[in-house]
Design a protein around this motif. Sequence first.
Motif, PDB file in Angstrom:
ATOM      1  N   GLY A  94       8.402  -6.250 -15.914  1.00 21.60           N
ATOM      2  CA  GLY A  94       9.479  -7.109 -15.462  1.00 21.60           C
ATOM      3  C   GLY A  94       9.163  -8.005 -14.287  1.00 21.60           C
ATOM      4  N   VAL A  95       8.469  -7.524 -13.254  1.00 28.87           N
ATOM      5  CA  VAL A  95       8.340  -8.263 -11.993  1.00 28.87           C
ATOM      6  C   VAL A  95       6.901  -8.221 -11.505  1.00 28.87           C
ATOM      7  CG1 VAL A  95       9.114  -8.398  -9.584  1.00 28.87           C
ATOM      8  CG2 VAL A  95      10.723  -7.680 -11.366  1.00 28.87           C
ATOM      9  N   GLY A  96       6.382  -9.383 -11.046  1.00 26.13           N
ATOM     10  CA  GLY A  96       5.103  -9.435 -10.345  1.00 26.13           C
ATOM     11  C   GLY A  96       3.931  -8.860 -11.112  1.00 26.13           C
ATOM     12  N   THR A  97       3.812  -9.206 -12.387  1.00 27.79           N
ATOM     13  CA  THR A  97       2.787  -8.585 -13.225  1.00 27.79           C
ATOM     14  C   THR A  97       1.386  -8.825 -12.700  1.00 27.79           C
ATOM     15  OG1 THR A  97       4.229  -8.840 -15.156  1.00 27.79           O
ATOM     16  CG2 THR A  97       1.897  -8.410 -15.567  1.00 27.79           C
ATOM     17  N   ALA A  98       1.042 -10.071 -12.401  1.00 25.27           N
ATOM     18  CA  ALA A  98      -0.325 -10.398 -11.979  1.00 25.27           C
ATOM     19  C   ALA A  98      -0.698  -9.654 -10.697  1.00 25.27           C
ATOM     20  CB  ALA A  98      -0.455 -11.907 -11.779  1.00 25.27           C
ATOM     21  N   GLU A  99       0.192  -9.645  -9.724  1.00 19.74           N
ATOM     22  CA  GLU A  99      -0.081  -8.955  -8.465  1.00 19.74           C
ATOM     23  C   GLU A  99      -0.248  -7.457  -8.688  1.00 19.74           C
ATOM     24  OE1 GLU A  99       1.947  -8.401  -4.017  1.00 19.74           O
ATOM     25  OE2 GLU A  99       3.111  -9.203  -5.695  1.00 19.74           O
ATOM     26  N   ARG A 100       0.566  -6.901  -9.545  1.00 22.73           N
ATOM     27  CA  ARG A 100       0.496  -5.461  -9.802  1.00 22.73           C
ATOM     28  C   ARG A 100      -0.799  -5.084 -10.514  1.00 22.73           C
ATOM     29  NH1 ARG A 100       5.656  -4.878 -13.107  1.00 22.73           N
ATOM     30  NH2 ARG A 100       4.828  -2.775 -13.513  1.00 22.73           N
ATOM     31  N   VAL A 101      -1.246  -5.917 -11.443  1.00 22.26           N
ATOM     32  CA  VAL A 101      -2.506  -5.635 -12.139  1.00 22.26           C
ATOM     33  C   VAL A 101      -3.664  -5.682 -11.159  1.00 22.26           C
ATOM     34  CG1 VAL A 101      -4.142  -6.515 -13.848  1.00 22.26           C
ATOM     35  CG2 VAL A 101      -1.710  -6.361 -14.409  1.00 22.26           C
ATOM     36  N   ARG A 102      -3.690  -6.708 -10.298  1.00 18.63           N
ATOM     37  CA  ARG A 102      -4.765  -6.794  -9.288  1.00 18.63           C
ATOM     38  C   ARG A 102      -4.733  -5.576  -8.382  1.00 18.63           C
ATOM     39  NH1 ARG A 102      -3.112 -12.299  -9.072  1.00 18.63           N
ATOM     40  NH2 ARG A 102      -1.860 -11.842  -7.213  1.00 18.63           N
ATOM     41  N   ARG A 103      -3.553  -5.153  -8.022  1.00 18.96           N
ATOM     42  CA  ARG A 103      -3.407  -3.995  -7.131  1.00 18.96           C
ATOM     43  C   ARG A 103      -3.920  -2.718  -7.793  1.00 18.96           C
ATOM     44  NH1 ARG A 103       0.751  -0.330  -6.624  1.00 18.96           N
ATOM     45  NH2 ARG A 103       1.051   0.573  -4.548  1.00 18.96           N
ATOM     46  N   LEU A 104      -3.675  -2.563  -9.086  1.00 14.93           N
ATOM     47  CA  LEU A 104      -4.130  -1.372  -9.795  1.00 14.93           C
ATOM     48  C   LEU A 104      -5.639  -1.363  -9.998  1.00 14.93           C
ATOM     49  CD1 LEU A 104      -1.258  -1.173 -12.431  1.00 14.93           C
ATOM     50  CD2 LEU A 104      -1.783   0.603 -10.745  1.00 14.93           C
TER      51      LEU A 104
ATOM     52  N   ARG B 199       0.822  -1.215   0.000  1.00  8.99           N
ATOM     53  CA  ARG B 199       0.000   0.000   0.000  1.00  8.99           C
ATOM     54  C   ARG B 199       0.854   1.263   0.000  1.00  8.99           C
ATOM     55  NH1 ARG B 199      -3.247  -1.279   5.234  1.00  8.99           N
ATOM     56  NH2 ARG B 199      -4.180   0.788   4.888  1.00  8.99           N
ATOM     57  N   ALA B 200       2.075   1.177   0.485  1.00  5.05           N
ATOM     58  CA  ALA B 200       3.013   2.304   0.483  1.00  5.05           C
ATOM     59  C   ALA B 200       4.379   1.790   0.049  1.00  5.05           C
ATOM     60  CB  ALA B 200       3.081   2.952   1.862  1.00  5.05           C
ATOM     61  N   PRO B 201       4.539   1.497  -1.246  1.00  7.12           N
ATOM     62  CA  PRO B 201       5.776   0.835  -1.696  1.00  7.12           C
ATOM     63  C   PRO B 201       7.040   1.657  -1.487  1.00  7.12           C
ATOM     64  CG  PRO B 201       4.410   1.497  -3.575  1.00  7.12           C
ATOM     65  CD  PRO B 201       3.579   1.677  -2.347  1.00  7.12           C
ATOM     66  N   ARG B 202       6.949   2.978  -1.602  1.00 10.02           N
ATOM     67  CA  ARG B 202       8.157   3.783  -1.393  1.00 10.02           C
ATOM     68  C   ARG B 202       8.641   3.673   0.049  1.00 10.02           C
ATOM     69  NH1 ARG B 202       7.010   9.704  -3.531  1.00 10.02           N
ATOM     70  NH2 ARG B 202       9.171   9.928  -2.829  1.00 10.02           N
ATOM     71  N   LEU B 203       7.717   3.686   0.991  1.00  9.23           N
ATOM     72  CA  LEU B 203       8.100   3.494   2.389  1.00  9.23           C
ATOM     73  C   LEU B 203       8.639   2.079   2.601  1.00  9.23           C
ATOM     74  CD1 LEU B 203       5.369   5.270   4.542  1.00  9.23           C
ATOM     75  CD2 LEU B 203       7.813   5.755   4.481  1.00  9.23           C
ATOM     76  N   GLY B 204       8.016   1.115   1.938  1.00 14.05           N
ATOM     77  CA  GLY B 204       8.499  -0.260   2.053  1.00 14.05           C
ATOM     78  C   GLY B 204       9.928  -0.399   1.572  1.00 14.05           C
ATOM     79  N   ILE B 205      10.243   0.243   0.460  1.00 22.30           N
ATOM     80  CA  ILE B 205      11.619   0.227  -0.043  1.00 22.30           C
ATOM     81  C   ILE B 205      12.554   0.833   0.988  1.00 22.30           C
ATOM     82  CG2 ILE B 205      13.163   1.206  -1.778  1.00 22.30           C
ATOM     83  CD1 ILE B 205      10.810   1.046  -3.761  1.00 22.30           C
ATOM     84  N   GLY B 206      12.136   1.948   1.590  1.00 15.10           N
ATOM     85  CA  GLY B 206      12.975   2.602   2.590  1.00 15.10           C
ATOM     86  C   GLY B 206      13.246   1.717   3.791  1.00 15.10           C
TER      87      GLY B 206
ATOM     88  N   MET C 115       5.976  -1.345  -8.177  1.00 14.79           N
ATOM     89  CA  MET C 115       4.710  -0.825  -7.657  1.00 14.79           C
ATOM     90  C   MET C 115       4.774   0.678  -7.448  1.00 14.79           C
ATOM     91  SD  MET C 115       3.603  -3.757  -4.898  1.00 14.79           S
ATOM     92  CE  MET C 115       3.285  -5.446  -5.429  1.00 14.79           C
ATOM     93  N   ALA C 116       5.908   1.176  -6.968  1.00 10.66           N
ATOM     94  CA  ALA C 116       6.056   2.617  -6.783  1.00 10.66           C
ATOM     95  C   ALA C 116       5.982   3.338  -8.120  1.00 10.66           C
ATOM     96  CB  ALA C 116       7.382   2.918  -6.082  1.00 10.66           C
ATOM     97  N   ALA C 117       6.597   2.770  -9.152  1.00  8.93           N
ATOM     98  CA  ALA C 117       6.519   3.374 -10.484  1.00  8.93           C
ATOM     99  C   ALA C 117       5.095   3.278 -11.035  1.00  8.93           C
ATOM    100  CB  ALA C 117       7.508   2.685 -11.424  1.00  8.93           C
ATOM    101  N   ASP C 118       4.400   2.178 -10.760  1.00  8.17           N
ATOM    102  CA  ASP C 118       2.987   2.069 -11.158  1.00  8.17           C
ATOM    103  C   ASP C 118       2.157   3.190 -10.531  1.00  8.17           C
ATOM    104  OD1 ASP C 118       3.472  -0.203 -12.648  1.00  8.17           O
ATOM    105  OD2 ASP C 118       2.842  -1.588 -11.076  1.00  8.17           O
ATOM    106  N   ASP C 119       2.376   3.433  -9.244  1.00  9.16           N
ATOM    107  CA  ASP C 119       1.608   4.471  -8.549  1.00  9.16           C
ATOM    108  C   ASP C 119       1.883   5.846  -9.142  1.00  9.16           C
ATOM    109  OD1 ASP C 119       0.590   2.544  -6.897  1.00  9.16           O
ATOM    110  OD2 ASP C 119       1.875   3.006  -5.195  1.00  9.16           O
ATOM    111  N   SER C 120       3.141   6.104  -9.462  1.00 12.50           N
ATOM    112  CA  SER C 120       3.470   7.394 -10.059  1.00 12.50           C
ATOM    113  C   SER C 120       2.796   7.556 -11.415  1.00 12.50           C
ATOM    114  CB  SER C 120       4.995   7.517 -10.204  1.00 12.50           C
ATOM    115  OG  SER C 120       5.351   8.749 -10.785  1.00 12.50           O
TER     116      SER C 120
ATOM    117  N   HIS D  56       5.724   5.593 -16.201  1.00 11.99           N
ATOM    118  CA  HIS D  56       6.267   4.539 -15.345  1.00 11.99           C
ATOM    119  C   HIS D  56       7.798   4.539 -15.398  1.00 11.99           C
ATOM    120  CE1 HIS D  56       6.250   0.396 -13.559  1.00 11.99           C
ATOM    121  NE2 HIS D  56       7.392   0.343 -14.218  1.00 11.99           N
ATOM    122  N   GLU D  57       8.355   4.617 -16.598  1.00 12.47           N
ATOM    123  CA  GLU D  57       9.813   4.573 -16.731  1.00 12.47           C
ATOM    124  C   GLU D  57      10.462   5.840 -16.171  1.00 12.47           C
ATOM    125  OE1 GLU D  57      11.115   1.823 -17.445  1.00 12.47           O
ATOM    126  OE2 GLU D  57       9.203   0.919 -18.018  1.00 12.47           O
TER     127      GLU D  57
END
Length: 325
Positions: free
Chosen positions: A259-269, A29-36, A223-228, A181-182
């Motif tokens: 590149g990574v986790g496509t199915a999960e990212r689509v469900r999340r979006l 839900r907060a991928p940038r914080l998760g990365i941190g 996920m952070a790039a998806d959100d942006s 995204h890029e």
Amino acid sequence: MTAPLLASHILAMLFLTPRLLRGSSWTRRAPRLGIGVWTAACLSTLAAVCLAGALLIVPLLTVGHAIISLVLVCDISLHHVSRTTASLAMDVTGAGVIAVIAARILYATTTVALPQRRLRRRHADAVRVLGHRHPTRGDILVLEHPVPAVYCLPTHHRLIVVTEGALALLDPPLLDAVIAHEHAHLRGHHYLITTVTAVLARAFPRLPLFTVANDEVRRLAEMAADDSAARRCTPHTVARALLDLVAGQVPAPVLGMAGVGTAERVRRLLAPSRPISPAARYLAAASATALLVMPIAVPTVPALVDDAAHCPPAVTAGATPRPTH
């Protein structure tokens, strides 16, 4: 007290933190914080292990005074270390711990980070020769290739590469989402963060913290790039673009949308979760900060207390010292 504290911290970071963070929904839900938090946990653990090795060689207060020596000045000789057989054995052990860590990181850097950097540069050189600027979008290079693919190259010129196949597949709104995204990858310096976690995973492949962090940080970066991109377009548009590009292949050392986790990212979006509360955000940010500060605070705080107890107070300029009787 210091040795048990450091040992508990290191063990908790290495084995407990991966279990807690990997199963947490808040990082999605907060991928940038998760990365941190993931990055802070890795760096904190590495610093704590190095500190433990240093403390086998020199006393705690010596390490602390070395950290604060540029801020506090005390002319007292605080430590006298006698060289016994036991102390020499501890010196050798501590130096060995630090040397092993340094050697593993050097090995991983030469086998992961440097080859990836060379591949990106070579690929960027080839793309600049073979590709051409998009007629209406000067921020992308177009390659004549039928496979739909879009990815960024974090070189000096920060290239975004789009194949002819992707241009034929994506309508303008979808292309805008992909480019956004890029750009988010490049702005967030995700390539640096993922390189650090990849180096640590290669250096310490049997430690769960580093291996799990490498996978999780790459997923969270996407996920952070998806959100942006979703803030500039719409989540539905980003999900459509992601599905359209899922069959595309990108070079290994670059970041591509599919590149990574496509199915999960689509469900999340398509079914976004409720954002985490401001209090939870502050707590996560404070936790990341505490993880980074902890290895520095362990030797520094006792040294500050020791300075306060042993160093004479500074005399104010121009003031007359009070006579003693």
